[in-house]
Design a protein around this motif. Structure first.
Motif, PDB file in Angstrom:
ATOM      1  N   LEU A 291     -26.500 112.337 -14.563  1.00 17.93           N
ATOM      2  CA  LEU A 291     -26.948 111.268 -13.657  1.00 17.93           C
ATOM      3  C   LEU A 291     -26.409 111.483 -12.241  1.00 17.93           C
ATOM      4  CD1 LEU A 291     -26.516 108.167 -15.999  1.00 17.93           C
ATOM      5  CD2 LEU A 291     -28.654 109.242 -15.289  1.00 17.93           C
ATOM      6  N   ARG A 292     -25.894 112.679 -11.979  1.00 17.86           N
ATOM      7  CA  ARG A 292     -25.292 113.024 -10.685  1.00 17.86           C
ATOM      8  C   ARG A 292     -26.215 112.702  -9.511  1.00 17.86           C
ATOM      9  NH1 ARG A 292     -24.851 117.861  -7.177  1.00 17.86           N
ATOM     10  NH2 ARG A 292     -22.660 118.151  -6.618  1.00 17.86           N
ATOM     11  N   ALA A 293     -27.480 113.070  -9.647  1.00 20.61           N
ATOM     12  CA  ALA A 293     -28.436 112.876  -8.558  1.00 20.61           C
ATOM     13  C   ALA A 293     -28.632 111.390  -8.235  1.00 20.61           C
ATOM     14  CB  ALA A 293     -29.777 113.517  -8.925  1.00 20.61           C
ATOM     15  N   ARG A 294     -28.749 110.577  -9.298  1.00 18.98           N
ATOM     16  CA  ARG A 294     -28.950 109.145  -9.076  1.00 18.98           C
ATOM     17  C   ARG A 294     -27.698 108.480  -8.536  1.00 18.98           C
ATOM     18  NH1 ARG A 294     -32.433 106.797 -14.232  1.00 18.98           N
ATOM     19  NH2 ARG A 294     -34.248 108.158 -14.001  1.00 18.98           N
ATOM     20  N   ILE A 295     -26.547 108.851  -9.077  1.00 19.21           N
ATOM     21  CA  ILE A 295     -25.288 108.237  -8.662  1.00 19.21           C
ATOM     22  C   ILE A 295     -25.006 108.494  -7.185  1.00 19.21           C
ATOM     23  CG2 ILE A 295     -22.774 108.302  -8.964  1.00 19.21           C
ATOM     24  CD1 ILE A 295     -23.279 108.901 -11.940  1.00 19.21           C
ATOM     25  N   ASN A 296     -25.275 109.717  -6.738  1.00 15.66           N
ATOM     26  CA  ASN A 296     -24.947 110.114  -5.365  1.00 15.66           C
ATOM     27  C   ASN A 296     -26.166 110.179  -4.445  1.00 15.66           C
ATOM     28  OD1 ASN A 296     -21.979 110.837  -5.764  1.00 15.66           O
ATOM     29  ND2 ASN A 296     -22.965 112.030  -7.356  1.00 15.66           N
ATOM     30  N   HIS A 297     -27.326 109.730  -4.988  1.00 20.37           N
ATOM     31  CA  HIS A 297     -28.558 109.681  -4.191  1.00 20.37           C
ATOM     32  C   HIS A 297     -28.871 111.034  -3.557  1.00 20.37           C
ATOM     33  CE1 HIS A 297     -28.267 105.371  -4.724  1.00 20.37           C
ATOM     34  NE2 HIS A 297     -27.058 105.393  -4.215  1.00 20.37           N
ATOM     35  N   GLU A 298     -28.803 112.089  -4.408  1.00 24.24           N
ATOM     36  CA  GLU A 298     -29.055 113.432  -3.923  1.00 24.24           C
ATOM     37  C   GLU A 298     -30.032 114.133  -4.857  1.00 24.24           C
ATOM     38  OE1 GLU A 298     -26.156 116.929  -3.642  1.00 24.24           O
ATOM     39  OE2 GLU A 298     -25.815 115.870  -1.759  1.00 24.24           O
TER      40      GLU A 298
END
Length: 303
Positions: A291-298
Motif C-alpha cells: 500500500l506504499r503508493a496509496r500511503i505516500n500518494h506516489e
C-alpha cells in the motif's frame, strides 16, 4: 495488467523456488553430514539444468564471449560462495537463534545502502513495513530471543549478510552496466560456487565413492534441489532487473512463510501458535509495503 500479472508470478516463483531449495538443502546436509558436499551436489545438479537451458536457447556459445564482464561475473560467484561459507562458520561456532536473527539483517543493510549509497528515497512506511515483516519472520523461524547469546564468532553471520547484500547490488550492476542477462549471470555464478564447493569438499576429504553412494530417492532429491536452484536464478535475477533491490529483499521475507507451509505438509513439522502469529505479522508488514503508493500518494514502487 498483463505486465503486473507477469511479475506477480515472477515474485511467487522466486519465493517458491527459494523455499523448496532451502527445504531440500536442509535434508541433504542432514543426509550427507556435510554442508560442503551437499552444496557441491546441489550446484552440480543445477549446472545440468542450466546447461540444458542454454543449449535449448542456443546461447551456450555466449558463455565464452563475455569480455570485461567476466570479472564481475566471477566476483558474483565468489561472493555467492562466501555468503554460504560465513553462515556455516557462524553456525559451527554460534547459536542457531542468534545466527538466524543476524542473517536477516541483510534486509536492513540493503535499505541503508539504497538510501546512503544510491540516494533513493524510502518513506517511513517502508521502514515500518520492513520492521514488521522482519519481526514476523523471526517469529515464524522460532528464534529464541531469551536464549540469544552474542560472541565474537557471530560476526561471521554479519559477514554473510553483508555478502548477500553486496551480491544483490553486483547482480543489478552487471545487468545495468554490462547489459548481462540473467542466464549468463546464473551460469557463471553457479559454476564458480560449484568449483569452490568442490575444491573445499575435496581438500577436506568429503568427496569419495563411499560418500556418493545414495539411494535413487536421494538422487531424485538432489535433482529437485538443482531444479529449485535453477528456478532461483531464473526468477531472482529477473526480479532484480525489474524491481529495486530493497523491494526484492522484502518479497523474500515471505519465503519463511512458504517454507513453514512446506514443512507442515511435506516434512511433518508442527504449525505452532507462535508461527501462525508470525505469519500474520509478516503479511501485515507486506500489506504496508504493497500500500506504499496509496500511503505516500506516489506511483508504484517498481520501475
Amino acid at each position: 495488467m498483463k505486465e503486473d500479472l507477469k511479475y506477480t508470478l515472477m515474485v511467487g516463483g522466486m519465493i517458491l523456488a527459494w523455499s523448496v531449495y532451502y527445504a531440500v538443502s536442509k535434508i541433504m546436509v542432514s543426509l550427507t553430514g556435510s554442508a560442503l558436499l551437499a552444496g557441491f551436489l546441489l550446484r552440480a545438479a543445477a549446472l545440468v539444468f542450466l546447461t540444458a537451458q542454454l543449449l535449448l536457447d542456443k546461447n551456450f556459445a555466449r558463455l565464452f564471449h563475455q569480455g570485461k564482464a567476466v570479472r564481475i561475473l566471477v566476483t558474483i560467484g565468489v561472493m555467492g560462495f562466501l555468503l554460504d561459507l560465513f553462515a556455516n562458520l557462524g553456525y559451527l561456532h554460534g547459536s542457531l537463534s542468534t545466527g538466524t536473527a543476524l542473517l536477516k539483517t541483510d534486509v536492513l543493510m540493503v535499505n541503508l545502502a539504497t538510501v546512503i549509497l544510491y540516494r533513493k528515497k524510502l518513506y517511513l512506511s517502508d521502514w515500518l513495513g520492513t520492521t514488521i515483516m522482519l519481526a514476523g519472520v523471526l517469529l515464524v523461524l522460532g528464534v529464541d530471543f531469551g536464549g540469544m547469546r552474542f560472541a565474537v564468532t557471530d560476526l561471521y553471520f554479519l559477514l554473510s549478510a553483508a555478502c548477500v547484500t553486496v551480491n544483490a547490488f553486483l547482480i543489478k550492476h552487471a545487468q545495468e552496466k554490462y547489459r548481462e542477462d540473467a542466464d549468463m549471470i546464473s551460469y557463471y555464478n553457479n559454476f564458480v560456487v560449484l568449483l569452490l564447493f568442490g575444491c573445499s569438499a575435496g581438500l577436506s576429504g568429503q568427496i569419495s565413492p563411499e560418500a556418493m553412494r545414495f539411494a535413487p530417492k536421494t538422487w531424485a532429491l538432489i535433482a529437485l534441489g538443482g531444479l529449485a536452484q535453477t528456478g532461483i536464478y531464473f526468477f531472482y535475477y529477473r526480479n532484480l532487473k525489474h524491481f529495486e533491490v530493497w523491494l526484492v529483499k522484502l518479497y523474500l521475507l515471505l519465503m519463511p512463510v512458504v517454507s513453514c507451509l512446506i514443512g507442515l505438509f511435506f516434512l511433518h513439522e508442527e504449525l505452532t501458535v507462535e508461527k501462525l502469529f508470525g505469519i500474520l505479522v509478516v503479511l501485515s508488514g507486506a500489506a504496508v509495503i504493497l500500500l506504499r503508493a496509496r500511503i505516500n500518494h506516489e506511483g508504484r514502487p517498481h520501475s
